[in-house]
Design a protein around this motif. Structure first.
Motif, short mmCIF file in Angstrom:
data_model
loop_
_atom_site.label_atom_id
_atom_site.label_comp_id
_atom_site.label_asym_id
_atom_site.label_seq_id
_atom_site.Cartn_x
_atom_site.Cartn_y
_atom_site.Cartn_z
N SER A 255 0.85 -1.19 0.00
CA SER A 255 0.00 0.00 0.00
C SER A 255 0.88 1.24 0.00
CB SER A 255 -0.92 0.01 1.22
OG SER A 255 -0.16 0.01 2.42
N SER B 75 1.51 7.79 -9.48
CA SER B 75 0.50 6.84 -9.01
C SER B 75 0.20 5.80 -10.07
CB SER B 75 -0.79 7.58 -8.64
OG SER B 75 -0.64 8.38 -7.49
N HIS C 167 -1.00 -0.92 -4.37
CA HIS C 167 -2.31 -0.38 -4.02
C HIS C 167 -2.14 1.09 -3.65
CE1 HIS C 167 -3.44 -4.58 -4.01
NE2 HIS C 167 -2.51 -4.82 -3.09
N THR D 241 -3.08 5.11 -2.96
CA THR D 241 -3.97 6.18 -2.53
C THR D 241 -3.25 7.51 -2.79
OG1 THR D 241 -4.99 4.85 -0.77
CG2 THR D 241 -5.18 7.25 -0.58
N GLN E 163 -7.58 10.63 -11.32
CA GLN E 163 -8.60 9.59 -11.40
C GLN E 163 -8.83 9.17 -12.85
OE1 GLN E 163 -11.71 11.79 -9.38
NE2 GLN E 163 -11.48 10.56 -7.52
N ARG F 138 -8.20 5.52 -14.66
CA ARG F 138 -9.41 4.89 -15.22
C ARG F 138 -9.21 4.55 -16.69
NH1 ARG F 138 -12.62 8.53 -13.84
NH2 ARG F 138 -12.75 9.68 -15.80
N GLU G 203 -6.57 0.43 -10.97
CA GLU G 203 -7.24 0.78 -9.72
C GLU G 203 -6.41 1.80 -8.95
OE1 GLU G 203 -10.22 -0.24 -8.60
OE2 GLU G 203 -10.58 -1.43 -10.41
N GLY G 204 -7.10 2.75 -8.35
CA GLY G 204 -6.45 3.73 -7.50
C GLY G 204 -7.48 4.56 -6.78
N ARG G 205 -7.16 4.98 -5.57
CA ARG G 205 -8.07 5.82 -4.78
C ARG G 205 -7.44 7.20 -4.68
NH1 ARG G 205 -8.92 5.10 1.69
NH2 ARG G 205 -6.71 4.64 1.41
N PHE G 206 -8.23 8.24 -4.97
CA PHE G 206 -7.72 9.60 -4.93
C PHE G 206 -8.63 10.48 -4.08
CE2 PHE G 206 -5.89 7.74 -8.70
CZ PHE G 206 -4.56 8.13 -8.57
N LEU G 207 -8.01 11.27 -3.21
CA LEU G 207 -8.73 12.09 -2.26
C LEU G 207 -8.29 13.54 -2.36
CD1 LEU G 207 -8.19 9.74 0.82
CD2 LEU G 207 -10.21 9.80 -0.66
N THR H 11 -6.89 10.41 5.54
CA THR H 11 -7.02 8.95 5.50
C THR H 11 -7.29 8.35 6.87
OG1 THR H 11 -4.60 8.81 5.63
CG2 THR H 11 -5.59 8.70 3.43
#
Length: 217
Positions: free
Chosen positions: A49, A61, A70, A72, A85, A89, A94-98, A107
């Motif tokens: 991660s 990323s 994995h 973020t 994002q 895509r 796969e990836g999480r963006f905040l 987080t």
């Protein structure tokens, strides 16, 4: 004195052209390959991660996700996050963006195996507090990777940075010696890798100081 609204507005305005810089967009194959090779050399081979703070448009990323990690990503600028994002895509990754303050990532109590930051600390009002926060986000034995330098110019494409930027503690970047002094009390192991002479990373030769600090808790 800077404020977060001005900083967010600056990077939002930079988002549309950010990837035009060779080391931002990684559009040239040799530049993308150079960064991929460095990340592979720094990070574990097995998937882990990774928290990418100040992720920008997500170019690093994307490389991390391609390697199976994995990811973020966190960035203060919503338009940067939108592009990150979209980048993953479109690539089917796969990836999480905040959206949030990279100095205090949103987080919660989650911990990560690796925290990555590139060309960020010069923008922070309290970089030493950010370093303490970042190491607290790592699991025991976690890896901190800071890609930094001492820049000739801190602005993007000649556009002046936000008002009051000259008062930022590390405005214009920080030398490897000074960053080492700030990080060493927080970690168990630390090394510096010089990046100045690797022209492929930057899209051409550079004359200012550039390096990676790799540290383990």
């Amino acid at each position: 004195m800077t404020n977060s609204s001005a900083i967010k507005a600056y990077w939002d305005a930079a988002a549309d052209t950010f990837d035009n810089e060779p080391d931002h967009g990684l559009n040239a194959e040799h530049t993308r390959a150079a960064w991929a090779a460095r990340l592979t050399s720094w990070l574990p081979i097995t998937p882990v991660s990774v928290l990418d703070v100040g992720c920008g448009t997500g170019s690093l990323s994307k490389l991390l996700a391609e390697a199976g990690h994995h990811v973020t990503g966190v960035d203060l600028a919503p338009k940067m996050v939108d592009q990150a994002q979209a980048k993953l895509r479109v690539a089917g990754l796969e990836g999480r963006f905040l959206v949030g303050d990279a100095a205090n990532p949103p987080t919660g109590g989650e911990q990560f195996d690796v925290l990555l930051s590139r060309h960020l600390v010069w923008t922070l009002p309290d970089p030493e507090a950010a370093l303490r926060e970042w190491t607290a986000r790592l699991r025991p034995g976690g890896l901190l990777v800071l890609i930094e330098g001492r820049w000739r110019e801190a602005g993007q494409s000649g556009v002046p940075y936000v008002a009051g930027a000259e008062t930022l503690p590390w405005h214009g970047g920080i030398t490897a010696d000074d960053l080492t002094a700030a990080v060493r009390p927080l970690v168990a192991e630390l090394r510096i890798e010089d990046l100045t002479g690797d022209a492929d990373l930057w899209g051409g030769p550079v004359a200012d100081e550039r390096y990676a600090l790799i540290a383990r808790l």
